[in-house]
Design an enzyme around this catalytic site. Structure first.
Site, PDB file in Angstrom:
ATOM      1  N   GLU A   1       0.631  -1.230  -0.031  1.00  0.00           N
ATOM      2  CA  GLU A   1       0.042   0.226  -0.120  1.00  0.00           C
ATOM      3  C   GLU A   1       0.927   1.286  -0.025  1.00  0.00           C
ATOM      4  O   GLU A   1       0.492   2.379  -0.550  1.00  0.00           O
ATOM      5  CB  GLU A   1      -1.041   0.198   1.134  1.00  0.00           C
ATOM      6  CG  GLU A   1      -2.035  -1.016   1.171  1.00  0.00           C
ATOM      7  CD  GLU A   1      -2.996  -0.839  -0.227  1.00  0.00           C
ATOM      8  OE1 GLU A   1      -3.045   0.346  -0.516  1.00  0.00           O
ATOM      9  OE2 GLU A   1      -3.769  -1.718  -0.656  1.00  0.00           O
TER      10      GLU A   1
ATOM     11  N   CYS B   1     -18.778   1.403 -19.454  1.00  0.00           N
ATOM     12  CA  CYS B   1     -19.887   1.467 -18.796  1.00  0.00           C
ATOM     13  C   CYS B   1     -20.675  -0.101 -18.868  1.00  0.00           C
ATOM     14  O   CYS B   1     -21.241  -0.670 -18.053  1.00  0.00           O
ATOM     15  CB  CYS B   1     -20.925   2.618 -18.901  1.00  0.00           C
ATOM     16  SG  CYS B   1     -20.167   3.828 -18.364  1.00  0.00           S
TER      17      CYS B   1
ATOM     18  N   CYS C   1     -19.439  -2.509 -16.565  1.00  0.00           N
ATOM     19  CA  CYS C   1     -19.441  -2.054 -15.398  1.00  0.00           C
ATOM     20  C   CYS C   1     -20.756  -2.797 -14.614  1.00  0.00           C
ATOM     21  O   CYS C   1     -21.903  -2.894 -14.988  1.00  0.00           O
ATOM     22  CB  CYS C   1     -19.441  -0.910 -15.081  1.00  0.00           C
ATOM     23  SG  CYS C   1     -19.318  -0.254 -13.207  1.00  0.00           S
TER      24      CYS C   1
END
Length: 371
Positions: A50, A212, A215
């Site tokens: 991270e 999209c 998605c």
DNA sequence: ATCCTGGGAT
DNA sequence: ATCCCAGGAT
């Protein structure tokens, strides 16, 4: 009766969050990315990944991740290393504060918790270099705790799904996206849902060209398949680029050694090494540069200003660095007492690669030395 | 609470 | 030109 309306709205929010969570979890099973640090719940590895990935793309960060684990297999070994060793491994990644904080945090874990990585969000959050996002990521990935990990990806996805024009760099906006994320991850496995949202942001809901039709949130998203999708998220601030003029001097002494200085100032490249440098906020004419050189290092090196060798432009986020490299020989080392903000040392040219250098130097050094 | 800065890749 | 988080200064 306002109460009733509110109750209803809350309930609908929750219902939507639940639907989103389900869609995310389903999608993640088949489409989640397989990444090295996802094959473990070892908090050390997850933390390391991270920190590396904070300002760095996966394909660049992965090699560093493995190099670090090889050099420092345990938190103890990282804590025992010198800061310079850590910086050397970090070389080229930028934002070197991350490396210094990584090192400090390792020492904190060893001293305060006997080397055992803390397992509560609050304790994780106290580690230097660990903010809300990273603490949430570690807490959920390593310990299965229900905390959101809102990075830029999540902010983009959430601002689009909810068509929120609340700027992501405002306090209100940050709180809003935190709350929206929290609402969603509450409805399932925080680790899975955080990662699913990140992956959608990284691979589907991309900044320029959102896909999209691929998605899982398409049916919930207020801006799905609309051209205005790319207008989200909104940002309020944009910082203008500032020009800086850096003049580096590659100085060789009688024995072929070169002068290197270590930056101790608390601005850019803190703790890294560089060729002796004159900095300026304005371009310097030959005369002005010579004057500065004389004031800083003494008369004897003034002649070096003549031997210009290489010019380059190096762009950082808020800085445009105009670099000029000079090369020359010296007979005496200059006066250290005039420049308390850095340490000078003479090294042999072959050893240069042993030292942590900023990209602005090592990137141009080979072509500069070829001449 | 808000603004500013750090550095490199694409 | 734009992306990315944390921390220190204001």
């Amino acid at each position: 009766m306002d109460d009733k309306e509110e109750q209803k709205a809350l309930w609908q929010d929750k219902l939507l969050a639940r639907k989103i969570a389900t869609a995310l979890a389903d999608w993640f099973c088949k489409n989640g990315r397989l990444l090295p640090w996802r094959e473990t719940t070892d908090p050390y590895k997850i933390w390391l990944s991270e920190i590396i990935l904070q300002q760095t793309r996966i394909d660049q960060g992965t090699a560093y991740y493995f190099d670090f684990l090889k050099s420092f297999p345990t938190i103890e070994s990282l804590a025992q290393a010198s800061e310079e060793e850590v910086l050397r491994l970090w070389q080229g990644l930028g934002y070197y504060t991350r490396a210094r904080n990584l090192h400090k945090a390792a020492q904190k874990i060893v001293h305060e918790w006997r080397g055992v990585f803390p397992s509560s969000y609050e304790k994780i959050r106290t580690l230097p270099g660990v903010g809300d996002y990273t603490a949430g990521a570690i807490a959920s990935f390593a310990f299965g705790l229900s905390y959101p990990a809102v990075d830029g990806n999540l902010q983009r996805v959430l601002s689009r799904v909810y068509a929120s024009r609340e700027p992501i760099d405002s306090t209100v906006g940050k709180k809003l996206y935190l709350r929206l994320a929290h609402q969603i991850i509450e409805e399932g496995d925080a680790s899975v849902l955080n990662q699913a949202l990140m992956d959608i942001g990284a691979t589907v809901c991309t900044p320029r060209l959102p896909l999209c039709d691929r998605c899982p949130l398409e049916s919930f998203c207020k801006v799905a398949n609309l051209p205005q999708a790319v207008d989200f998220p909104i940002k309020k601030r944009k910082v203008p680029l500032k020009d800086l003029y850096f003049f580096f001097f590659y100085l060789v002494d009688g024995e072929g050694k070169i002068v290197l200085e270590k930056r101790k100032k608390k601005d850019i490249w803190q703790g890294l090494y560089q060729l002796p440098l004159i900095e300026s906020e304005t371009p310097l004419k030959q005369e002005e540069l010579r004057e500065k050189v004389e004031r800083m290092w003494g008369v004897e090196v003034a002649e070096h200003v003549e031997g210009k060798v290489l010019r380059a432009k190096h762009i950082l986020s808020h800085r445009r660095l105009h670099l000029t490299f000079y090369r020359s020989s010296i007979t005496t080392l200059f006066d250290e007492s005039k420049t308390p903000w850095c340490e000078y040392r003479l090294i042999s040219a072959e050893d240069l690669e042993q030292y942590p250098l900023p990209a602005a130097i090592f990137k141009y050094l080979p072509s500069f030395l070829e001449e």
